[in-house]
Design a protein around this motif. Sequence first.
Motif, short mmCIF file in Angstrom:
data_model
loop_
_atom_site.label_atom_id
_atom_site.label_comp_id
_atom_site.label_asym_id
_atom_site.label_seq_id
_atom_site.Cartn_x
_atom_site.Cartn_y
_atom_site.Cartn_z
N VAL A 16 -11.38 8.88 -44.13
CA VAL A 16 -12.27 9.18 -45.14
C VAL A 16 -13.60 8.50 -44.96
N ARG A 17 -13.68 7.20 -44.96
CA ARG A 17 -14.75 6.39 -44.56
C ARG A 17 -15.52 6.82 -43.36
N LEU A 18 -14.88 7.61 -42.41
CA LEU A 18 -15.56 7.98 -41.21
C LEU A 18 -16.51 9.21 -41.36
N GLY A 19 -15.91 10.09 -42.75
CA GLY A 19 -16.56 11.19 -43.16
C GLY A 19 -15.58 12.43 -43.03
N GLY A 20 -14.35 11.97 -42.78
CA GLY A 20 -13.01 13.05 -42.85
C GLY A 20 -13.04 13.80 -44.05
N LYS A 21 -12.94 15.22 -43.96
CA LYS A 21 -13.05 16.19 -44.91
C LYS A 21 -11.72 16.89 -45.29
N ARG A 22 -10.55 16.41 -44.72
CA ARG A 22 -9.32 16.97 -44.88
C ARG A 22 -8.99 16.52 -46.53
N LEU A 35 -8.63 21.72 -44.14
CA LEU A 35 -9.81 21.48 -43.70
C LEU A 35 -10.74 22.61 -43.59
N TRP A 36 -11.80 22.62 -44.33
CA TRP A 36 -12.45 23.99 -44.90
C TRP A 36 -14.20 23.76 -44.20
N ASP A 37 -14.43 22.25 -44.13
CA ASP A 37 -15.81 22.02 -43.84
C ASP A 37 -15.59 21.38 -42.50
N VAL A 62 0.49 9.33 -44.45
CA VAL A 62 -0.85 9.14 -44.66
C VAL A 62 -1.56 10.36 -45.38
N GLU A 63 -1.20 11.56 -45.19
CA GLU A 63 -1.57 12.92 -45.65
C GLU A 63 -1.52 12.79 -47.36
N THR A 64 -0.56 11.98 -47.89
CA THR A 64 -0.42 11.89 -49.12
C THR A 64 -1.50 10.92 -49.89
N ASN A 65 -2.30 9.96 -49.03
CA ASN A 65 -3.14 9.23 -49.42
C ASN A 65 -4.48 9.64 -49.32
N LEU A 66 -4.57 11.02 -48.90
CA LEU A 66 -5.91 11.70 -48.60
C LEU A 66 -6.13 12.25 -50.12
#
Length: 72
Positions: A16-22, A35-37, A62-66
């Motif tokens: 997320v810090r790197l700009g991840g949008k998932r 991931l829409w964007d 990992v996904e549950t922490n997004l």
Amino acid sequence: MSRTSTDAARLAEEYVRLGGKRKAKLDDNIVSTRLWDDEPQEAADFWRSEIETLSESKRREVETNLPNINPG
């Protein structure tokens, strides 16, 4: 928090810090991501090299922490 869940949280946080949008979608114990964007190349590369390569159970952690797309 166990070491594994701490590692999963750290990976999600870095993505997320790197700009991840998932975003995580949680339905009846089924976890998926959306991931829409477009996202920065650095975040996409991090996802491919650090998260996609994990076992299914570790990747799910990992996904549950997004950020979550579910209301509430």
